[in-house]
Design a protein around this motif. Structure first.
Motif, PDB file in Angstrom:
ATOM      1  N   ALA A   5      34.704  37.440  45.503  1.00  0.00           N
ATOM      2  CA  ALA A   5      36.004  38.247  45.336  1.00  0.00           C
ATOM      3  C   ALA A   5      36.827  37.631  44.106  1.00  0.00           C
ATOM      4  N   ARG A   6      36.480  36.661  43.651  1.00  0.00           N
ATOM      5  CA  ARG A   6      37.522  35.812  42.612  1.00  0.00           C
ATOM      6  C   ARG A   6      37.218  36.791  41.289  1.00  0.00           C
ATOM      7  N   ASN A  18      37.690  27.391  40.556  1.00  0.00           N
ATOM      8  CA  ASN A  18      36.766  28.617  41.038  1.00  0.00           C
ATOM      9  C   ASN A  18      35.619  28.293  41.559  1.00  0.00           C
ATOM     10  N   GLU A  75      29.936  34.790  49.751  1.00  0.00           N
ATOM     11  CA  GLU A  75      30.383  35.794  48.883  1.00  0.00           C
ATOM     12  C   GLU A  75      31.699  36.186  49.009  1.00  0.00           C
ATOM     13  N   ALA A  76      32.172  36.627  50.229  1.00  0.00           N
ATOM     14  CA  ALA A  76      33.496  36.966  50.459  1.00  0.00           C
ATOM     15  C   ALA A  76      34.530  36.193  49.903  1.00  0.00           C
ATOM     16  N   LYS A  77      34.323  34.986  49.763  1.00  0.00           N
ATOM     17  CA  LYS A  77      35.273  34.136  49.124  1.00  0.00           C
ATOM     18  C   LYS A  77      35.011  33.983  47.704  1.00  0.00           C
ATOM     19  N   SER A 135      33.750  38.464  40.052  1.00  0.00           N
ATOM     20  CA  SER A 135      33.538  39.956  40.050  1.00  0.00           C
ATOM     21  C   SER A 135      33.401  40.685  38.778  1.00  0.00           C
TER      22      SER A 135
END
Ligand SMILES: *[C@@H]1O[C@H](CO)[C@@H](O)[C@H](O)[C@H]1NC(C)=O
Length: 308
Positions: free
Chosen positions: A95-96, A53, A90-92, A100
């Motif tokens: 979202a993990r 991650n 951030e979008a990638k 989050s």
């Protein structure tokens, strides 16, 4: 008769009933090092490889700007007009699930010490959700299996239960209100005694910078790693309060930070834990909170962070 004696002794042999519990030996007695330095080093290399991650090279753009000398770090001078983080994907990354769940915890704290933390049932659920999520990662499977195999815990469940108290259990840094915890100190940051205390998370740094609460001043150390994770020593002001030498992993997953800080805290309390990431040496300093205990005389996390 013989059979009954054998049955009586067998559990002691099998379960090592007379071996001291390493987690109970903090303090008065000499520490019991059930894990060798080599075993700890090897485990961190495995955690480093298993951290799926973490950020890829293009996910973060750093703007380090000014390298402060050792005499400049405590001056509070702003040598950097720009932010440290020019870009975070951030979008990638956020979202993990572990990111989050971690980020959801960050609005649970009063950063200035002296005010008791109120922990709502919703916040306890967020803590449990974060812990449950990190236990789903291979980073935490490796850590949990290691600590159980070395006798620090009897099972994954006992490790998980202790982890919650060790990190989220409240204590007072101001001789009264329960205003602190290891998690708040390290993963959120505190204002204590007129300066920033703790604060060792790159995600929190980025979010505070984005919200206008963080003023990056300079860096004083940049680890030898290419890409992520890396380790930085930084100077910053948070809500106007100075941190003259802050340190943090950059680009790691929350579970990696949590695993390494926990591993070193449990196996090398109140000392320096020397490990490696990709063959390069890294040292983690840990401190136990000596003024209050939980459970069977166990100590809360006071701090655990990369040495820069
Ligand atoms: C912690 O204990 C030490 C030693 O007894 C004491 O000097 C210090 O003031 C205590 N700190 C807090 C915050 O209770």
């Amino acid at each position: 008769m013989r059979t009954s004696i054998l049955l009586w002794f067998l559990p002691c042999l099998v379960f090592g009933a007379h071996l001291p519990d390493p987690r109970e030996s903090i303090g008065e007695e000499p520490a019991v090092f059930a894990a060798t330095n080599d075993e700890i080093t090897n485990l961190v290399e495995q955690l480093y490889s298993a951290d799926v991650n973490k950020a890829s090279s293009g996910d973060i753009t750093l703007n380090l700007q000014y390298l402060a000398s050792s005499t400049q770090t405590s001056s509070g001078t702003d040598y950097a007009s720009q932010k440290l983080f020019s870009y975070v994907n951030e979008a990638k990354l956020f979202a993990r699930p572990t990111f989050s769940r971690y980020i959801a915890l960050l609005d649970n704290y009063v950063k200035t010490t002296g005010t008791a933390e109120s922990v709502t049932s919703g916040e306890v659920s967020e803590q449990n959700a974060f812990i449950d999520e990190v236990f789903r990662t291979s980073v935490f499977s490796l850590l949990s299996n290691f600590l159980v195999s070395k006798g620090y815990y009897t099972s994954t469940t006992s490790f998980k239960d202790d982890l919650k108290l060790m990190w989220f259990g409240l204590y007072t840094r101001t001789k009264g209100p329960l205003d602190s915890s290891g998690f708040e100190h390290i993963f959120h940051g505190e204002i204590h005694g007129g300066k920033v205390s703790g604060f060792h998370s790159w995600v929190q740094f980025y979010l505070q910078e984005k919200s206008g609460q963080m003023n990056y001043l300079s860096y004083s150390a940049n680890g030898p790693w290419n890409g992520y994770p890396d380790v930085l020593g930084v100077q910053f002001k948070w809500s106007g309060y100075l941190k003259s030498i802050g340190s943090m992993f950059v680009g790691t997953s929350p579970e990696f930070d949590f695993a390494v800080f926990t591993l070193c805290y449990v196996t090398r309390p109140d000392s320096v834990c020397t490990v490696k990431m990709g063959g390069q040496t890294l040292r983690i300093q840990t401190y136990t909170w000596a003024n209050s205990t939980y459970g069977n005389n166990k100590r809360y996390v006071a701090s655990s962070y990369p040495v820069v």
